[in-house]
Design a protein around this motif. Structure first.
Motif, PDB file in Angstrom:
ATOM      1  N   ILE A  63      72.244  78.111 -10.584  1.00 44.23           N
ATOM      2  CA  ILE A  63      71.567  79.355 -10.949  1.00 44.23           C
ATOM      3  C   ILE A  63      72.422  80.182 -11.904  1.00 44.23           C
ATOM      4  N   ARG A  64      73.694  80.353 -11.552  1.00 46.49           N
ATOM      5  CA  ARG A  64      74.555  81.220 -12.367  1.00 46.49           C
ATOM      6  C   ARG A  64      74.845  80.635 -13.740  1.00 46.49           C
ATOM      7  N   TYR A  65      74.987  79.320 -13.811  1.00 43.97           N
ATOM      8  CA  TYR A  65      75.281  78.684 -15.097  1.00 43.97           C
ATOM      9  C   TYR A  65      74.026  78.171 -15.802  1.00 43.97           C
ATOM     10  N   ARG A  66      72.864  78.403 -15.181  1.00 42.72           N
ATOM     11  CA  ARG A  66      71.580  78.055 -15.786  1.00 42.72           C
ATOM     12  C   ARG A  66      71.529  76.581 -16.188  1.00 42.72           C
ATOM     13  N   VAL A  67      71.727  75.741 -15.179  1.00 41.04           N
ATOM     14  CA  VAL A  67      71.698  74.290 -15.387  1.00 41.04           C
ATOM     15  C   VAL A  67      70.555  73.724 -14.542  1.00 41.04           C
ATOM     16  N   PRO A  68      69.322  73.770 -15.033  1.00 37.97           N
ATOM     17  CA  PRO A  68      68.185  73.329 -14.225  1.00 37.97           C
ATOM     18  C   PRO A  68      68.223  71.856 -13.865  1.00 37.97           C
ATOM     19  N   GLU A  69      68.916  71.038 -14.686  1.00 32.69           N
ATOM     20  CA  GLU A  69      68.979  69.617 -14.371  1.00 32.69           C
ATOM     21  C   GLU A  69      69.969  69.315 -13.252  1.00 32.69           C
ATOM     22  N   GLY A  70      70.780  70.290 -12.860  1.00 32.59           N
ATOM     23  CA  GLY A  70      71.645  70.142 -11.700  1.00 32.59           C
ATOM     24  C   GLY A  70      73.061  69.710 -12.016  1.00 32.59           C
ATOM     25  N   LEU A  71      74.021  70.432 -11.443  1.00 29.90           N
ATOM     26  CA  LEU A  71      75.431  70.079 -11.546  1.00 29.90           C
ATOM     27  C   LEU A  71      75.788  69.043 -10.478  1.00 29.90           C
ATOM     28  N   GLY A  72      76.974  68.446 -10.612  1.00 35.24           N
ATOM     29  CA  GLY A  72      77.466  67.513  -9.608  1.00 35.24           C
ATOM     30  C   GLY A  72      78.961  67.672  -9.448  1.00 35.24           C
ATOM     31  N   PHE A  73      79.515  67.089  -8.401  1.00 34.31           N
ATOM     32  CA  PHE A  73      80.951  67.169  -8.148  1.00 34.31           C
ATOM     33  C   PHE A  73      81.645  65.888  -8.595  1.00 34.31           C
ATOM     34  N   ARG A  74      82.861  66.048  -9.141  1.00 35.27           N
ATOM     35  CA  ARG A  74      83.761  64.935  -9.381  1.00 35.27           C
ATOM     36  C   ARG A  74      85.093  65.259  -8.722  1.00 35.27           C
ATOM     37  N   ILE A  75      85.662  64.312  -7.991  1.00 36.26           N
ATOM     38  CA  ILE A  75      86.964  64.482  -7.356  1.00 36.26           C
ATOM     39  C   ILE A  75      87.996  63.781  -8.241  1.00 36.26           C
ATOM     40  N   THR A  76      88.966  64.542  -8.681  1.00 37.08           N
ATOM     41  CA  THR A  76      89.939  63.986  -9.631  1.00 37.08           C
ATOM     42  C   THR A  76      91.132  63.385  -8.914  1.00 37.08           C
ATOM     43  N   GLY A  77      91.815  62.472  -9.605  1.00 38.75           N
ATOM     44  CA  GLY A  77      93.055  61.896  -9.104  1.00 38.75           C
ATOM     45  C   GLY A  77      92.912  60.740  -8.157  1.00 38.75           C
ATOM     46  N   LEU A  78      91.696  60.272  -7.903  1.00 38.46           N
ATOM     47  CA  LEU A  78      91.521  59.146  -6.988  1.00 38.46           C
ATOM     48  C   LEU A  78      92.038  57.861  -7.629  1.00 38.46           C
ATOM     49  N   PRO A  79      92.733  57.023  -6.867  1.00 37.75           N
ATOM     50  CA  PRO A  79      93.159  55.732  -7.427  1.00 37.75           C
ATOM     51  C   PRO A  79      91.948  54.840  -7.663  1.00 37.75           C
ATOM     52  N   GLU A  80      91.999  54.076  -8.725  1.00 39.56           N
ATOM     53  CA  GLU A  80      90.907  53.171  -9.046  1.00 39.56           C
ATOM     54  C   GLU A  80      90.957  51.932  -8.161  1.00 39.56           C
ATOM     55  N   VAL A 117      73.972  59.159 -13.701  1.00 38.26           N
ATOM     56  CA  VAL A 117      73.884  60.381 -12.886  1.00 38.26           C
ATOM     57  C   VAL A 117      75.167  61.199 -12.950  1.00 38.26           C
ATOM     58  N   GLU A 118      76.323  60.558 -13.045  1.00 39.78           N
ATOM     59  CA  GLU A 118      77.614  61.235 -13.166  1.00 39.78           C
ATOM     60  C   GLU A 118      77.869  62.205 -12.009  1.00 39.78           C
ATOM     61  N   CYS A 119      78.112  61.643 -10.852  1.00 37.69           N
ATOM     62  CA  CYS A 119      78.372  62.461  -9.662  1.00 37.69           C
ATOM     63  C   CYS A 119      79.109  61.617  -8.633  1.00 37.69           C
ATOM     64  N   ASP A 120      80.014  62.238  -7.890  1.00 37.72           N
ATOM     65  CA  ASP A 120      80.650  61.581  -6.755  1.00 37.72           C
ATOM     66  C   ASP A 120      79.796  61.789  -5.508  1.00 37.72           C
ATOM     67  N   VAL A 121      79.770  60.772  -4.663  1.00 36.15           N
ATOM     68  CA  VAL A 121      79.060  60.851  -3.384  1.00 36.15           C
ATOM     69  C   VAL A 121      80.081  60.638  -2.279  1.00 36.15           C
ATOM     70  N   VAL A 122      80.315  61.666  -1.471  1.00 31.96           N
ATOM     71  CA  VAL A 122      81.236  61.561  -0.346  1.00 31.96           C
ATOM     72  C   VAL A 122      80.454  61.017   0.850  1.00 31.96           C
ATOM     73  N   VAL A 123      80.915  59.881   1.368  1.00 32.92           N
ATOM     74  CA  VAL A 123      80.199  59.169   2.429  1.00 32.92           C
ATOM     75  C   VAL A 123      81.036  59.213   3.707  1.00 32.92           C
ATOM     76  N   SER A 124      80.435  59.712   4.782  1.00 33.22           N
ATOM     77  CA  SER A 124      81.150  59.866   6.054  1.00 33.22           C
ATOM     78  C   SER A 124      80.397  59.145   7.163  1.00 33.22           C
ATOM     79  N   GLY A 125      81.159  58.588   8.116  1.00 31.70           N
ATOM     80  CA  GLY A 125      80.531  57.913   9.238  1.00 31.70           C
ATOM     81  C   GLY A 125      81.401  56.794   9.750  1.00 31.70           C
ATOM     82  N   PRO A 126      80.903  55.999  10.712  1.00 26.25           N
ATOM     83  CA  PRO A 126      81.674  54.867  11.228  1.00 26.25           C
ATOM     84  C   PRO A 126      82.067  53.916  10.097  1.00 26.25           C
ATOM     85  N   LYS A 127      83.221  53.272  10.230  1.00 32.56           N
ATOM     86  CA  LYS A 127      83.828  52.567   9.101  1.00 32.56           C
ATOM     87  C   LYS A 127      82.935  51.509   8.459  1.00 32.56           C
TER      88      LYS A 127
END
Length: 232
Positions: A215-232, A163-173
């Motif tokens: 829509i603007r970049y005409r990517v029907p399969e959908g873009l995703g977010f990646r957050i750079t610089g995170l420690p592994e 899938v190649e996408c980051d998922v930001v998860v928020s909530g109680p620890k």
């Protein structure tokens, strides 16, 4: 910090709204990872049809389908994959089926389509976000976590591509960590610790931005977010 747990939840995962594109995509991915999945819908036959669709694509899938309340009952994690305008009504419908210790995951985004406007705009929510709305109406003892809003439905359903996408998860620890572990079941997904549930209001707004970018970049399969610089 980005991370995935080596011990993702092994109990049933309920996906309410699993008949929609994004919910069905998650059901396919979790079933492919060997997890039992219960798909819920407002109409039992639609839930059953979605379960049949998963079984047709994933050999040996442990998947059932039925009404929302039946799917939610006894599940370790209950994912709300619903249009924003159906969130409050569905919570009322399933409240009696939920029990302390369960985790309720909000994927909802208050897009302006709820009032007949465009999907590239979002609505203000009095509680701050759809996830916080869910938390305000969840039964006592049921933890609410925000996740999966910005994952492309098309890419989720494109088995076996990552899938190649980051998922930001928020909530109680502790519940947050349990939901983060689910990301490790899907090739290409990376969980990012989003902190307390109040941060969901920022993440939800990304969805309208992504829709506009698609829509603007005409990517029907959908873009995703990646957050750079995170420690592994």
């Amino acid at each position: 910090m980005g991370e995935t747990s080596p011990n993702p939840p092994a109990g049933p995962i309920a996906i309410l709204g699993g008949t929609g594109d994004q919910g069905l995509g998650l059901a396919l991915r979790f079933a492919a990872a060997g997890r039992p999945v219960a798909i819920g819908s407002r109409r039992s036959e639609r839930g059953q049809q979605a379960a049949e669709a998963v079984r047709a694509r994933v050999a040996g899938a442990q998947v059932s389908g039925g009404e929302n309340a039946a799917a939610a009952r006894g599940a370790e994690i209950v994912i709300l994959s619903l249009p924003f305008e159906h969130t409050a009504a569905t919570l009322k419908e399933i409240a009696a089926a939920l029990s302390p210790g369960q985790i309720l995951v909000s994927m909802g985004v208050p897009l302006a389509t709820a009032i007949g406007d465009g999907a590239v705009r979002s609505l203000g929510v009095w509680q701050g976000s759809c996830a916080e709305l869910v938390a305000s109406r969840a039964p006592e003892g049921v933890a609410v976590v925000s996740a999966f809003q910005n994952v492309s439905a098309h890419r989720l359903q494109a088995l076996p591509e990552p899938v190649e996408c980051d998922v930001v998860v928020s909530g109680p620890k502790a519940p947050r960590a349990r939901v983060m572990a689910l990301c490790g079941l899907v090739p290409g997904l990376r969980a990012v610790d989003g902190g307390p549930l109040a941060n969901a209001r920022y993440i939800e707004s990304w969805t309208a931005l992504l829709i506009g970018l698609n829509i603007r970049y005409r990517v029907p399969e959908g873009l995703g977010f990646r957050i750079t610089g995170l420690p592994e």
